[in-house]
Design a protein around this motif. Structure first.
Motif, PDB file in Angstrom:
ATOM      1  N   ASP A 142      -8.002   2.586   3.226  1.00  0.00           N
ATOM      2  CA  ASP A 142      -9.013   1.626   2.775  1.00  0.00           C
ATOM      3  C   ASP A 142      -8.901   1.289   1.301  1.00  0.00           C
ATOM      4  O   ASP A 142      -8.878   0.121   0.916  1.00  0.00           O
ATOM      5  N   SER A 143      -8.806   2.325   0.488  1.00  0.00           N
ATOM      6  CA  SER A 143      -8.788   2.036  -0.948  1.00  0.00           C
ATOM      7  C   SER A 143      -7.457   1.434  -1.362  1.00  0.00           C
ATOM      8  O   SER A 143      -7.405   0.603  -2.266  1.00  0.00           O
ATOM      9  N   ARG A 160      -7.841  -2.184  -0.618  1.00  0.00           N
ATOM     10  CA  ARG A 160      -8.681  -2.863  -1.609  1.00  0.00           C
ATOM     11  C   ARG A 160      -7.897  -3.105  -2.894  1.00  0.00           C
ATOM     12  O   ARG A 160      -7.923  -4.181  -3.468  1.00  0.00           O
ATOM     13  N   ARG A 161      -7.160  -2.057  -3.308  1.00  0.00           N
ATOM     14  CA  ARG A 161      -6.380  -2.223  -4.530  1.00  0.00           C
ATOM     15  C   ARG A 161      -5.241  -3.222  -4.321  1.00  0.00           C
ATOM     16  O   ARG A 161      -4.911  -3.981  -5.238  1.00  0.00           O
ATOM     17  N   LEU A 197      -3.947   7.424  -2.291  1.00  0.00           N
ATOM     18  CA  LEU A 197      -5.070   6.587  -1.872  1.00  0.00           C
ATOM     19  C   LEU A 197      -5.191   6.576  -0.352  1.00  0.00           C
ATOM     20  O   LEU A 197      -4.205   6.631   0.364  1.00  0.00           O
ATOM     21  N   SER A 242       0.814  -1.216   0.000  1.00  0.00           N
ATOM     22  CA  SER A 242       0.000   0.000   0.000  1.00  0.00           C
ATOM     23  C   SER A 242       0.846   1.264   0.000  1.00  0.00           C
ATOM     24  O   SER A 242       0.385   2.332  -0.395  1.00  0.00           O
TER      25      SER A 242
END
Ligand code: ADP
Ligand code: MG
Lengths: 314, 327
Positions: B127-128, B131-132, B124, B115
């Motif tokens: 959270d996103s 997810r990615r 980002l 991340s």
């Protein structure tokens, strides 16, 4: 995890048992009959026999040990041979001063060592690194008693900024408490800090040279972020170990420093007990010191488990 | 043809060492176009890693001294500030490394490491990015990515770790993915899987790839174009089929000769090139390969450095006496 904890606590109990045996044996094997010392010049055979009997010293060594151990397990460390006060309360009375000094010294050590060691590693081979290395070399070579006396001469007697000795409880006066704490804490803290600085430097340097640091750089992270998020979390693992070991060393230094600064701690209590051949008190004091040391080790191990996921899983 | 994404011109890297100046990369030039896969091949020690670390500006300067130019979309990275370089790394140029065992941080989870560049370069949220990250792990073929994301590197196999590295490299949609011997540390089966994975992702996503290897054998499956490097110089550059069919440089020929041919049943008959690569602190004055080359002569090869002749645009060779093989 709870299995780990159980195992470590059992190990700790075994270690305490070992310490108690060694201390007990040493006290009873070294020359210098406590009763004779207590009586001093007023020696009288009847009195001597009576005292030996009352304190159990006339019984076989093994029997004495198990009697003492049985009581110790119930929390009763007996009465001071010298002044008949309960050893537990004598020790507990001194414990806060020692713990305060130990943590203050550790605080000084860490506050000095972390930034110095990290900067030294990051600027390795540069003038700042050499300056830190030279300073820590001085710190390491300084004997604690000498450093303590020098600080007293400079900060207490010459500059008159701080008191030269004694202890004031925090509840009585927080400011005086702090002023009395500064010099003894710095005496031990700077020496320990110098040792820790070296370990911090090498731990950080070691982590900085790892491949994952290159990966982090290849992501575009800033150098400072890499140090905080990637290098230090790895470097903590060896650093925590060393800090734990240093605490042991630091507690050794406490005896000397407590004497120099008239600090009413366990170390000084133990020393007085040696001088007086107050064997019950000495046993109690040493047992408490060992207990503190082992507790610190346990805490270090627990931190270790938190820091290193590889240990956590296996 | 469109303008290249990356254009390297006369890149030189030297290191100050105790033994003297090590001339590790000695003037290399190449272009990389969008969506292209370029493979740089050469024996260990020929300067492949240093050449790409130099263009990422990942070498400590000093001891490294870098010269030449590296134009990314026309902007010279060798003149960029540290701050600008950081915004290029991981975003425009991503890199994966040889040893997946050591390239990931042992005390950080896969998700954390994955991340990081997304929150840095793409802004980002946690959270996103997470997810990615799960999507990326899925994309590189990691089973149950929603579980793996919270694991630590030591819980993954070497192949899985290299997949994580690839996911990390692709996380910010780079224009160029530099893979420095990404399969060398892996077993043969995993090697093939990783090579196929990168080839497939390259088709799907369309980034350009620089694939570095010491093994000409793995190049065929992935590269469009191959550059053969030796002693910090380029020896030969050609389309992958041209190079296999008609190696012009004696060194390339030697490398190919040391490859097991498909179907060959007598691997002990492999020809290896006798001798060792040159010491970068004492580079020979002429062609770096001359001391090991059976075709070299004292009058030219040992004195004059051969360079690419620009006439044969698709197949370049730096040799005074190129092999006359016709495809
Ligand atoms: N920091 C450095 N200092 C001195 N020499 C170096 C340094 N890094 C690499 N080299 C030298 O550069 C040469 C090429 O290294 P490298 O690029 O890693 O080769 P390759 O990746 O092709 O195997 C080697 O001879 C190596 O010793
Ligand atoms: Mg390499």
């Amino acid at each position: 995890m709870s299995q780990f904890l159980t195992k470590r606590i059992l190990q700790m109990l075994v270690a305490l048992l070992g310490v108690s045996i060694v201390v007990f044996a040493l006290i009873h094997l070294v020359p210098g009959d406590p009763v004779r010392v207590a009586l001093g010049t007023r020696f009288d055979q009847d009195l001597y026999d009576m005292l030996r009997e009352r304190s159990g010293l006339d019984r076989p060594f093994i029997e004495q040990y198990f009697a003492w151990l049985g009581n110790a397990l119930t929390g009763d460390l007996g009465l001071s041979f010298r002044n008949s006060q309960p050893v537990t309360s004598l020790v507990l009375e001194r414990l806060p001063a020692t713990i305060t000094l130990a943590f203050a010294a550790l605080f000084v050590a860490i506050v000095v060592a972390l930034p110095a060691g990290i900067i030294s590693a990051v600027r390795s081979g540069k003038p700042l690194d050499y300056a830190v290395s030279a300073a820590s070399q001085v710190g390491i070579s300084m004997p604690d008693f000498w450093a303590g006396v020098m600080y007293i001469l400079l900060f207490a007697l010459t500059l008159r900024w701080l008191p030269s000795s004694g202890y004031v409880s925090f509840l009585e006066s927080p400011i005086e408490w702090l002023r009395h704490l500064v010099l003894p804490a710095i005496t031990i803290g700077l020496i320990s800090g110098s040792v820790i600085t070296r370990f911090v430097r090498s731990a950080v340097l070691e982590a900085l040279n790892q491949d994952y640091v290159r990966t982090a750089r290849a992501k575009g992270l800033s150098e400072w972020r890499i140090i905080r998020r990637h290098v230090l979390p790895n470097a903590w693992i060896p650093i925590v170990t060393v800090v734990g070991l240093q605490l042991g060393f630091l507690m050794g230094g406490l005896v000397v420093v407590e004497v120099i600064f008239a600090w009413p701690g366990l170390g000084r209590l133990a020393l007085t007990a040696v001088k007086d051949r107050d064997f019950t008190l000495l046993q109690g004091a040493v047992l408490y010191i060992a207990f503190m040391f082992l507790t610190i080790n346990l805490i270090v191990d627990l931190i270790y488990v938190r820091l290193d996921p590889r240990v956590r899983v296996s | 043809m469109s303008d290249p994404i990356l254009s390297v011109r006369d890149l030189r890297v030297r290191f100050g060492t105790k033994r003297g100046v090590a001339e590790v990369v000695n003037g290399i030039s190449y272009d990389l176009h969008a969506g292209e896969t370029l493979s740089i091949v050469g024996e260990s020690g020929s300067g492949k890693s240093v050449s790409v670390l130099a263009l990422m500006r990942l070498l400590a300067e000093p001891p490294a001294a870098i010269a030449g130019s590296v134009l990314l979309h026309g902007r010279d990275l060798l003149k960029a500030s540290h701050r600008d370089m950081r915004s290029v790394r991981g975003k425009d140029l991503a890199m994966i490394f040889q040893d997946p065992m050591t390239s990931l941080n042992p005390v950080r989870t896969v998700g954390y490491q994955l991340s990081e560049s997304m929150s840095l370069h793409l802004g980002l949220t946690a959270d996103s990015a997470r997810r990615r990250a799960i999507e990326l792990l899925d994309m590189v073929g990691i089973p149950s990515p929603d579980v793996r994301i919270d694991e630590y590197p030591h819980q993954l196999s070497g192949g899985m770790r290299q997949r994580v590295m690839i996911a990390m490299g692709l996380s910010c949609d780079p224009d160029v993915l530099i893979a420095d011997e990404p399969t060398t540390a892996l077993d043969v089966t995993t090697q093939a899987q990783i090579t196929d994975l990168v080839a497939e992702l390259q088709q799907r996503i369309g980034m350009a790839v620089i694939w570095i290897t010491h093994d000409l054998g793995v190049v065929a499956g992935i590269a469009d174009r191959v550059i053969v490097m030796y002693g910090g110089r380029f020896m030969e550059e050609a389309g992958v089929n041209d190079l296999y069919a008609a190696p012009n440089h004696p060194y390339t020929d030697g490398l190919l000769g040391s490859l097991p041919m498909p179907g060959a049943d007598r691997p002990e008959k492999l020809v290896t090139i006798p001798g060792l690569p040159p010491d970068p602190v004492a580079m020979p004055p002429g062609c770096p390969f001359a001391p090991r080359c059976v075709h070299s002569d004292a009058s030219r090869c040992h004195i004059e450095v051969p360079v690419f002749e620009p006439d044969r645009a698709r197949h370049l060779v730096a040799c005074h006496y190129p092999l006359q093989v016709t495809a």
